[in-house]
Design a protein around this motif. Structure first.
Motif, PDB file in Angstrom:
ATOM      1  N   LEU A  84      -8.125   7.109  -5.814  1.00 43.20           N
ATOM      2  CA  LEU A  84      -7.985   5.650  -5.811  1.00 43.20           C
ATOM      3  C   LEU A  84      -8.765   5.053  -4.649  1.00 43.20           C
ATOM      4  O   LEU A  84      -8.545   5.414  -3.497  1.00 43.20           O
ATOM      5  CB  LEU A  84      -6.503   5.258  -5.717  1.00 43.20           C
ATOM      6  CG  LEU A  84      -6.217   3.763  -5.869  1.00 43.20           C
ATOM      7  CD1 LEU A  84      -6.528   3.263  -7.277  1.00 43.20           C
ATOM      8  CD2 LEU A  84      -4.765   3.455  -5.536  1.00 43.20           C
ATOM      9  N   ASN A 116      -2.010   3.942   4.521  1.00 37.38           N
ATOM     10  CA  ASN A 116      -0.632   3.602   4.140  1.00 37.38           C
ATOM     11  C   ASN A 116      -0.304   4.085   2.731  1.00 37.38           C
ATOM     12  O   ASN A 116       0.851   4.402   2.434  1.00 37.38           O
ATOM     13  CB  ASN A 116      -0.386   2.103   4.324  1.00 37.38           C
ATOM     14  CG  ASN A 116      -0.186   1.756   5.789  1.00 37.38           C
ATOM     15  OD1 ASN A 116       0.873   2.031   6.356  1.00 37.38           O
ATOM     16  ND2 ASN A 116      -1.209   1.205   6.432  1.00 37.38           N
ATOM     17  N   MET A 117      -1.293   4.157   1.885  1.00 38.63           N
ATOM     18  CA  MET A 117      -1.091   4.782   0.565  1.00 38.63           C
ATOM     19  C   MET A 117      -0.810   6.275   0.762  1.00 38.63           C
ATOM     20  O   MET A 117       0.049   6.852   0.096  1.00 38.63           O
ATOM     21  CB  MET A 117      -2.319   4.574  -0.316  1.00 38.63           C
ATOM     22  CG  MET A 117      -2.491   3.137  -0.769  1.00 38.63           C
ATOM     23  SD  MET A 117      -4.025   2.919  -1.683  1.00 38.63           S
ATOM     24  CE  MET A 117      -4.015   1.148  -1.930  1.00 38.63           C
ATOM     25  N   TYR A 120       0.574   7.518   3.293  1.00 36.98           N
ATOM     26  CA  TYR A 120       1.956   7.561   3.809  1.00 36.98           C
ATOM     27  C   TYR A 120       2.956   7.554   2.649  1.00 36.98           C
ATOM     28  O   TYR A 120       3.887   8.360   2.604  1.00 36.98           O
ATOM     29  CB  TYR A 120       2.152   6.338   4.715  1.00 36.98           C
ATOM     30  CG  TYR A 120       3.502   6.167   5.372  1.00 36.98           C
ATOM     31  CD1 TYR A 120       3.725   6.600   6.683  1.00 36.98           C
ATOM     32  CD2 TYR A 120       4.552   5.516   4.720  1.00 36.98           C
ATOM     33  CE1 TYR A 120       4.947   6.404   7.304  1.00 36.98           C
ATOM     34  CE2 TYR A 120       5.780   5.321   5.337  1.00 36.98           C
ATOM     35  CZ  TYR A 120       5.972   5.765   6.633  1.00 36.98           C
ATOM     36  OH  TYR A 120       7.187   5.569   7.248  1.00 36.98           O
ATOM     37  N   GLY A 121       2.734   6.657   1.692  1.00 38.02           N
ATOM     38  CA  GLY A 121       3.648   6.565   0.542  1.00 38.02           C
ATOM     39  C   GLY A 121       3.616   7.822  -0.318  1.00 38.02           C
ATOM     40  O   GLY A 121       4.656   8.336  -0.736  1.00 38.02           O
ATOM     41  N   ALA A 122       2.403   8.328  -0.572  1.00 40.87           N
ATOM     42  CA  ALA A 122       2.264   9.512  -1.431  1.00 40.87           C
ATOM     43  C   ALA A 122       2.854  10.742  -0.752  1.00 40.87           C
ATOM     44  O   ALA A 122       3.493  11.578  -1.391  1.00 40.87           O
ATOM     45  CB  ALA A 122       0.787   9.739  -1.763  1.00 40.87           C
ATOM     46  N   ALA A 137       6.488  10.798  -0.936  1.00 45.95           N
ATOM     47  CA  ALA A 137       6.943  11.193  -2.272  1.00 45.95           C
ATOM     48  C   ALA A 137       6.832  12.704  -2.476  1.00 45.95           C
ATOM     49  O   ALA A 137       7.209  13.222  -3.522  1.00 45.95           O
ATOM     50  CB  ALA A 137       6.123  10.459  -3.337  1.00 45.95           C
ATOM     51  N   ALA A 182       3.874  14.602  -2.135  1.00 45.55           N
ATOM     52  CA  ALA A 182       2.592  15.102  -2.650  1.00 45.55           C
ATOM     53  C   ALA A 182       1.707  15.651  -1.539  1.00 45.55           C
ATOM     54  O   ALA A 182       1.823  15.264  -0.382  1.00 45.55           O
ATOM     55  CB  ALA A 182       1.855  13.979  -3.364  1.00 45.55           C
ATOM     56  N   ALA A 219       0.846  -1.201   0.000  1.00 49.28           N
ATOM     57  CA  ALA A 219       0.000   0.000   0.000  1.00 49.28           C
ATOM     58  C   ALA A 219       0.879   1.248   0.000  1.00 49.28           C
ATOM     59  O   ALA A 219       0.627   2.202  -0.737  1.00 49.28           O
ATOM     60  CB  ALA A 219      -0.937  -0.004   1.214  1.00 49.28           C
ATOM     61  N   VAL A 220       1.923   1.229   0.814  1.00 46.23           N
ATOM     62  CA  VAL A 220       2.854   2.361   0.860  1.00 46.23           C
ATOM     63  C   VAL A 220       3.487   2.549  -0.522  1.00 46.23           C
ATOM     64  O   VAL A 220       3.546   3.672  -1.053  1.00 46.23           O
ATOM     65  CB  VAL A 220       3.953   2.123   1.927  1.00 46.23           C
ATOM     66  CG1 VAL A 220       5.021   3.194   1.856  1.00 46.23           C
ATOM     67  CG2 VAL A 220       3.338   2.070   3.330  1.00 46.23           C
ATOM     68  N   PHE A 251      -6.864   8.755  -1.374  1.00 37.15           N
ATOM     69  CA  PHE A 251      -6.975   7.307  -1.211  1.00 37.15           C
ATOM     70  C   PHE A 251      -8.005   7.065  -0.121  1.00 37.15           C
ATOM     71  O   PHE A 251      -7.890   7.639   0.971  1.00 37.15           O
ATOM     72  CB  PHE A 251      -5.632   6.707  -0.781  1.00 37.15           C
ATOM     73  CG  PHE A 251      -4.508   6.999  -1.752  1.00 37.15           C
ATOM     74  CD1 PHE A 251      -4.299   6.185  -2.861  1.00 37.15           C
ATOM     75  CD2 PHE A 251      -3.666   8.086  -1.561  1.00 37.15           C
ATOM     76  CE1 PHE A 251      -3.267   6.460  -3.758  1.00 37.15           C
ATOM     77  CE2 PHE A 251      -2.630   8.363  -2.447  1.00 37.15           C
ATOM     78  CZ  PHE A 251      -2.432   7.538  -3.555  1.00 37.15           C
ATOM     79  N   LEU A 290      -5.352  12.072  -8.868  1.00 39.92           N
ATOM     80  CA  LEU A 290      -5.714  10.660  -8.789  1.00 39.92           C
ATOM     81  C   LEU A 290      -6.655  10.410  -7.622  1.00 39.92           C
ATOM     82  O   LEU A 290      -6.374  10.801  -6.491  1.00 39.92           O
ATOM     83  CB  LEU A 290      -4.455   9.804  -8.588  1.00 39.92           C
ATOM     84  CG  LEU A 290      -4.741   8.337  -8.258  1.00 39.92           C
ATOM     85  CD1 LEU A 290      -5.057   7.537  -9.514  1.00 39.92           C
ATOM     86  CD2 LEU A 290      -3.583   7.705  -7.508  1.00 39.92           C
ATOM     87  N   ALA A 298      -5.218   0.155   4.244  1.00 40.79           N
ATOM     88  CA  ALA A 298      -4.461   0.388   3.016  1.00 40.79           C
ATOM     89  C   ALA A 298      -4.485   1.876   2.662  1.00 40.79           C
ATOM     90  O   ALA A 298      -3.457   2.448   2.295  1.00 40.79           O
ATOM     91  CB  ALA A 298      -5.035  -0.449   1.871  1.00 40.79           C
ATOM     92  N   TYR A 347      -4.103  13.934  -4.676  1.00 45.80           N
ATOM     93  CA  TYR A 347      -4.204  12.494  -4.432  1.00 45.80           C
ATOM     94  C   TYR A 347      -5.175  12.227  -3.301  1.00 45.80           C
ATOM     95  O   TYR A 347      -5.093  12.843  -2.233  1.00 45.80           O
ATOM     96  CB  TYR A 347      -2.828  11.904  -4.086  1.00 45.80           C
ATOM     97  CG  TYR A 347      -1.862  12.077  -5.237  1.00 45.80           C
ATOM     98  CD1 TYR A 347      -1.798  11.131  -6.258  1.00 45.80           C
ATOM     99  CD2 TYR A 347      -1.069  13.218  -5.334  1.00 45.80           C
ATOM    100  CE1 TYR A 347      -0.953  11.308  -7.335  1.00 45.80           C
ATOM    101  CE2 TYR A 347      -0.224  13.404  -6.406  1.00 45.80           C
ATOM    102  CZ  TYR A 347      -0.168  12.451  -7.411  1.00 45.80           C
ATOM    103  OH  TYR A 347       0.662  12.637  -8.480  1.00 45.80           O
TER     104      TYR A 347
END
Ligand SMILES: Cc1ncc(C[n+]2csc(CCOP(=O)(O)OP(=O)(O)O)c2C)c(N)n1
Ligand code: SF4
Lengths: 249, 350
Positions: free
Chosen positions: B46, B56-57, B59-61, B64, B66, A74-75, B20, B44, B53, B18
C-alpha cells in the motif's frame, strides 16, 4: 424489578476522568452501547488518540491501540488491512483529526478505507489547556486567541463533513450533537449506521459529534450546552451529509 | 540478483506480507519489486500518503500481529521518528529499511552513512533502542531480512536495516536457502479482537503516572540489556597480526577490504573489523582486539559518527582516528590507503 439503565459491557467499570459537563463521556457511552447492540464486542478494535480522550484505551472493554497524535486513521488502516473482518474505529478530537491529522483522515477516506472515525468537535484543544482548535469559531476566545479568533490571523474554522462529502471513498458522513437527549438519541443512530456501513464493507465512515468543553470555554455545563446549540450548530449544520447504500439499513 | 530485489525477496521469504511506504529515491526500486511480489503471495503493498502515515500503518498492522515493513531514505526516515518511538514504546515488532542518502536537508540521493547517529542513538524521543543491522553484500541483504524479522518478533522491537543506494543497485549472486523455515512466533499480545484471545489486549506507550512510566522504562531497559551482549555481530578480515585496524560497515567496509589487501601487499599489517550489528554495537569484540600497540581507523561515509562507539569500545587502549567522505561521496581506496600509511608511519591526528 426490571433494570432500565446499566453500564454497557463494552465500557470498563472505572470512573471517567472528564470534567463535569464534558460530553466525552456521553460519546464513549454511545459508542459502547452500539458495540453491545451490534454484538461486536469480540471483533471490534478501537484506536485511541491524543487529547483529553487519551484514556479511551482504558475505558473501552475491547482491544484498543494507543495511536499517535492525528495518525489514528493510518493506524486503523494498517490494522484493518491485516484483519479485514474486524470492526475498526478511531476516536479523535478536533485538534487530533482536523489539524495535525488532516492528511490521514482525508486519505483514509479517499482510499475508501473500511473504518469508522468518531470525531469529537469541541471547538478547542482540551488536553493542552484551551488553545485554538482548527474548529474554533470566529470571535471565540481561547488561550491562543485571547481577543477572539480573527480570520485575518487564523483563518476560518474547518468543516470536516463538508470536506469529506465529495470524496468517493467516503460512504457515510454525518454531523450530530450531544447537547440534549433528543440529539443524543440521533447521535447514537448515526454511530450505529456508521458501524453497520463498515460491517457491510461499503467504505469510510465518519461521525462528527459537536461536543462541549465547559472547562476551556469558561462556562458552566448548562451554559456550555446552550453555547453549543446557539453558536456551534449554526456554523456546523447537523445532518447526514452522505449515506451510501445506507438507506435500507 | 539486484540488491533491492534481494531485500524484497528476503522480506517475502521471511513471511512479511505487508508493506506500507512512500516513494523516495534511492529506495523506490525496492517498492516496485514488492508492489508486484506481495500480491503474488496474498500480501498487500500500500502506497501511503506520507512517511508519517506509512509508519503509523506499520504500527497498526504490527499491533494486529502481522510481519510488516516499510522502507525509506533520509527525509522520509526523519519523518518516521515519532512513529518509531511509539513502536518501540509499545513494543511492536517491525522492520524498517533505510537506504541512506546524502544530507542534511534534502541533500542528495548519493550513498551515505550519515544516519548512523539517528539510527543507533535514538532519532525519536525517549529512552529507546532500535536493533540496527548493516549488510554489505546482496547475499547479506537477503539473509538479513530474514534475521531482521526474527529479531523484531523475538524482542518485540523495531529493527532497522541500514543500506545505501549502491547496495540497492549492486548485482551479485544470491543463494536462497530452501531449508529456511519461517517460524513466526505466536503473538498472544496482538490486538485482534477479544473473541480471539483471552481478556483485553492493549497496545500502548502512554503511562500517565510517572511511577508506572518508570517501571515501563525499566522493563524496556531490561530488554535492551539482554539484547546488548547477546546480539552483537561483527566480522573480521585479515585481522591476524594487524597493527592498523580499520573499522567500517556497509559499503565503506567493502572499500576497506580492498585497502587491507593493497596495504598487506605493501607489507603494512592492516586488518578490518566490520560491525554487522550497529546496535548492539560489537563493543566486546572491538574492545578485545584493542590490546598491544594497535591504531584504529574508522572509515565512514560521514563526518565521524561510529567513531564514538569505537572509542567507547577501545576505551583508551589505542588511538582511534577517523577518515570520512561526506555528502554522498565514496571514500577512494587509494586515499584511505594513504591515510593508513601516514598513521602507520607515526603521523597522528591531522
Ligand atoms: C506530535 C504531538 N504534538 C502535540 C501534542 C500535544 N497535544 C496533546 S493533546 C493535543 C490537542 C488535543 O486536542 P483535541 O484533539 O481537540 O482533543 P481534546 O483534548 O479537545 O479532546 C495536543 C496538541 C502531542 N501529544 N503530540
Ligand atoms: S478539558 Fe474539556 S474536553 Fe477535556 S475533559 Fe475537560 S471538559 Fe472535557
Amino acid at each position: 424489578m426490571k433494570k432500565m439503565f446499566s453500564r454497557p459491557k463494552s465500557l470498563k467499570d472505572i470512573p471517567f476522568h472528564y470534567c463535569p459537563g464534558c460530553t466525552h463521556g456521553i460519546a464513549h457511552r454511545l459508542v459502547a452501547e452500539v458495540i453491545d447492540e451490534l454484538d461486536i464486542r469480540g471483533t471490534t478494535i478501537g484506536v485511541g488518540s491524543v487529547g483529553c480522550s487519551f484514556s479511551t484505551i482504558s475505558y473501552f472493554d475491547i482491544d484498543m491501540l494507543q495511536g499517535s497524535h492525528g495518525r489514528g486513521p493510518a493506524v486503523a488502516t494498517g490494522l484493518k488491512r491485516v484483519l479485514p473482518d474486524r470492526v475498526v474505529f478511531t476516536y479523535q478530537g478536533d485538534g487530533d483529526l482536523a489539524a495535525i491529522g488532516t492528511g490521514e483522515f482525508i486519505h483514509a477516506a479517499t482510499r475508501g478505507e473500511n473504518i469508522t472515525c468518531i470525531y469529537i468537535n469541541n471547538a478547542v484543544y482540551g488536553m493542552t489547556g484551551g488553545q485554538m482548535a482548527p474548529t474554533t469559531l470566529l470571535g471565540q476566545k481561547t488561550k491562543t486567541t485571547p481577543f477572539g479568533r480573527d480570520k485575518d490571523v487564523s483563518g476560518f474554522p474547518i468543516k470536516v463533513c463538508e470536506i469529506l462529502t465529495p470524496l468517493e471513498g467516503a460512504a457515510y458522513v454525518a454531523r450530530v450533537a450531544l447537547h440534549n437527549p433528543k440529539s443524543i438519541i440521533k447521535a447514537k443512530k448515526s454511530i450505529k449506521k456508521a458501524f453497520e456501513i463498515q460491517i457491510k464493507g461499503l467504505g469510510f465512515s465518519l461521525v462528527e459529534l459537536l461536543s462541549t468543553c465547559p472547562t476551556n470555554w469558561g462556562m458552566s455545563p448548562l451554559e456550555a450546552v446552550k453555547w453549543l446549540e446557539e453558536k456551534m450548530i449554526p456554523y456546523y449544520p447537523l445532518g447526514e451529509y452522505k449515506t451510501c447504500g445506507g438507506g435500507d439499513l | 540478483m539486484k540488491g533491492n530485489d534481494a531485500i524484497g525477496e528476503g522480506a517475502v521469504r521471511a513471511g512479511c506480507r505487508y508493506f506500507f511506504g512512500y516513494p523516495i529515491t534511492p529506495q523506490s526500486e525496492l517498492t516496485h519489486y514488492l508492489a508486484k511480489r506481495l500480491p503474488e503471495v496474498g500480501g498487500l503493498f500500500l502506497q501511503a500518503e506520507s512517511e508519517v502515515a506509512s509508519i503509523n500503518m506499520v504500527y497498526g498492522a504490527s499491533a494486529a500481529g502481522a510481519r510488516v515493513m516499510t522502507s525509506s531514505s533520509g527525509p522520509g526516515i526523519s519523518l518516521m521518528q515519532e512513529g518509531l518511538s511509539y513502536l518501540a514504546g509499545a513494543e511492536l515488532p517491525c522492520v524498517v529499511v533505510n537506504m541512506m542518502r546524502g544530507g542534511p536537508g534534502l541533500g542528495n540521493i548519493a550513498p551515505s552513512q550519515a544516519d548512523y547517529f539517528q539510527a543507533t542513538k535514538g532519532g525519536g524521543h525517549g529512552d529507546y533502542r532500535l536493533i540496527v543491522l548493516a549488510p554489505n553484500s546482496v547475499q547479506e541483504l537477503f539473509d538479513m531480512m530474514l534475521k531482521a524479522f526474527d529479531l523484531a518478533d523475538k524482542y518485540r522491537n523495531p529493527v532497522m536495516v541500514m543500506a545505501d543506494g549502491i547496495m540497492g543497485q549492486m548485482m551479485e549472486p544470491v543463494i536462497i536457502r530452501d531449508e529456511y523455515e519461517v517460524q513466526i512466533p505466536p503473538k498472544p499480545w496482538a490486538a485482534t479482537g477479544m473473541a480471539y484471545h483471552e481478556g483485553k489486549n492493549l497496545i500502548n506507550s502512554c503511562y500517565v503516572i510517572p511511577d508506572e512510566m518508570e517501571i515501563h522504562n525499566l522493563e524496556l531497559q531490561k530488554k535492551y540489556n539482554e539484547i546488548r551482549p547477546r546480539e552483537q555481530v561483527c566480522e573480521d578480515f585479515m585481522l591476524e597480526g594487524a597493527e592498523v585496524v580499520l573499522v567500517a560497515f556497509g559499503t565503506a567496509s567493502r572499500i576497506c577490504m580492498k585497502v587491507v589487501e593493497k596495504a598487506r601487499d605493501k607489507g603494512i599489517p592492516v586488518g578490518l573489523i566490520r560491525p554487522i550489528t550497529l546496535w548492539p554495537f560489537p563493543e566486546k569484540y572491538i574492545g578485545e582486539a584493542a590490546g598491544g600497540d594497535k591504531i584504529f581507523l574508522t572509515v565512514e561515509m560521514n563526518m565521524g559518527q561510529m567513531i564514538e562507539d569505537v572509542k567507547l569500545a577501545v576505551n583508551g587502549k589505542a588511538p582511534v582516528y577517523h577518515y570520512g567522505r561526506l555528502g554522498g561521496i565514496l571514500p577512494d581506496a587509494r586515499d584511505v590507503l594513504t591515510e593508513v600509511e601516514r598513521l602507520y608511519r607515526g603521523g597522528g591526528a591531522r
